[in-house]
Write a protein that holds these residues in place. Structure first.
Motif, mmCIF file in Angstrom:
data_model
loop_
_atom_site.group_PDB
_atom_site.id
_atom_site.type_symbol
_atom_site.label_atom_id
_atom_site.label_comp_id
_atom_site.label_asym_id
_atom_site.label_seq_id
_atom_site.Cartn_x
_atom_site.Cartn_y
_atom_site.Cartn_z
ATOM 1 N N LEU A 18 77.124 -74.340 136.717
ATOM 2 C CA LEU A 18 77.905 -75.523 136.371
ATOM 3 C C LEU A 18 78.469 -76.183 137.633
ATOM 4 O O LEU A 18 78.451 -77.412 137.755
ATOM 5 C CB LEU A 18 79.039 -75.157 135.411
ATOM 6 C CG LEU A 18 78.612 -74.790 133.993
ATOM 7 C CD1 LEU A 18 79.772 -74.191 133.221
ATOM 8 C CD2 LEU A 18 78.051 -76.000 133.269
ATOM 9 N N ALA A 19 78.953 -75.378 138.565
ATOM 10 C CA ALA A 19 79.529 -75.912 139.809
ATOM 11 C C ALA A 19 78.489 -76.676 140.624
ATOM 12 O O ALA A 19 78.812 -77.700 141.247
ATOM 13 C CB ALA A 19 80.126 -74.782 140.637
ATOM 14 N N HIS A 57 76.357 -78.550 139.552
ATOM 15 C CA HIS A 57 76.219 -79.872 138.932
ATOM 16 C C HIS A 57 77.550 -80.613 138.871
ATOM 17 O O HIS A 57 77.682 -81.623 138.176
ATOM 18 C CB HIS A 57 75.608 -79.731 137.537
ATOM 19 C CG HIS A 57 74.195 -79.216 137.577
ATOM 20 N ND1 HIS A 57 73.114 -80.013 137.901
ATOM 21 C CD2 HIS A 57 73.700 -77.976 137.389
ATOM 22 C CE1 HIS A 57 72.021 -79.290 137.882
ATOM 23 N NE2 HIS A 57 72.342 -78.042 137.574
ATOM 24 N N GLY A 58 78.554 -80.079 139.568
ATOM 25 C CA GLY A 58 79.837 -80.769 139.679
ATOM 26 C C GLY A 58 80.841 -80.489 138.582
ATOM 27 O O GLY A 58 81.820 -81.215 138.440
ATOM 28 N N TYR A 59 80.623 -79.445 137.805
ATOM 29 C CA TYR A 59 81.531 -79.133 136.703
ATOM 30 C C TYR A 59 82.322 -77.866 136.999
ATOM 31 O O TYR A 59 81.743 -76.791 137.175
ATOM 32 C CB TYR A 59 80.751 -78.927 135.398
ATOM 33 C CG TYR A 59 80.001 -80.146 134.956
ATOM 34 C CD1 TYR A 59 80.666 -81.209 134.353
ATOM 35 C CD2 TYR A 59 78.630 -80.255 135.152
ATOM 36 C CE1 TYR A 59 79.977 -82.344 133.949
ATOM 37 C CE2 TYR A 59 77.931 -81.381 134.754
ATOM 38 C CZ TYR A 59 78.610 -82.417 134.146
ATOM 39 O OH TYR A 59 77.930 -83.522 133.754
ATOM 40 N N PRO A 60 83.641 -77.971 137.040
ATOM 41 C CA PRO A 60 84.452 -76.758 137.205
ATOM 42 C C PRO A 60 84.435 -75.961 135.897
ATOM 43 O O PRO A 60 84.125 -76.499 134.835
ATOM 44 C CB PRO A 60 85.845 -77.304 137.494
ATOM 45 C CG PRO A 60 85.868 -78.638 136.832
ATOM 46 C CD PRO A 60 84.459 -79.171 136.915
ATOM 47 N N SER A 61 84.786 -74.701 135.981
ATOM 48 C CA SER A 61 84.809 -73.891 134.758
ATOM 49 C C SER A 61 85.946 -72.880 134.802
ATOM 50 O O SER A 61 86.481 -72.564 135.853
ATOM 51 C CB SER A 61 83.476 -73.160 134.569
ATOM 52 O OG SER A 61 83.248 -72.256 135.622
ATOM 53 N N ARG A 92 92.677 -82.978 129.566
ATOM 54 C CA ARG A 92 91.232 -83.099 129.746
ATOM 55 C C ARG A 92 90.511 -82.570 128.518
ATOM 56 O O ARG A 92 90.987 -81.673 127.842
ATOM 57 C CB ARG A 92 90.784 -82.274 130.961
ATOM 58 C CG ARG A 92 91.391 -82.776 132.255
ATOM 59 C CD ARG A 92 90.940 -81.948 133.398
ATOM 60 N NE ARG A 92 89.496 -82.127 133.611
ATOM 61 C CZ ARG A 92 88.857 -81.639 134.650
ATOM 62 N NH1 ARG A 92 89.486 -80.958 135.562
ATOM 63 N NH2 ARG A 92 87.561 -81.841 134.784
#
Length: 93
Positions: free
Chosen positions: A21-22, A24-28, A66
């Motif tokens: 995910l990171a 692709h720019g997505y934090p988790s 969010r």
């Protein structure tokens, strides 16, 4: 939110998904219920786990500001979603 399967307690279990995910720019955020919590014959431990998870998300400023995307793995993740749905019916937040 990566909601891990029972037994995914070592960090590397969900880490590969978090890293994907990171990339692709997505934090988790990762969460794994202990086996005794997930498979308790009573609902209360799963409810407490879910409320604590929401409190941690709120304290970090991630919720309710969010939108959250849930990635649920097996029973451990599904039981959290079950509690979230029950809470949504009872609490307007």
């Amino acid at each position: 939110m990566l909601l891990g399967w029972v037994g995914a307690e070592r960090d590397g279990a969900l880490l590969k998904y978090a890293q994907l995910l990171a990339q692709h720019g997505y934090p988790s955020v990762r969460s794994v219920q202990p086996t005794a919590t997930a498979f308790s014959p009573f609902e209360a431990p799963r409810r407490r786990w879910t409320l604590a998870l929401l409190a941690a998300l709120e304290a970090s400023g991630l919720w309710p500001r969010r939108r959250l995307v849930l990635y649920c793995f097996s029973n451990g993740g599904a039981f959290v979603v079950e509690q979230l749905l029950l809470l949504a019916e009872q609490d307007e937040r």
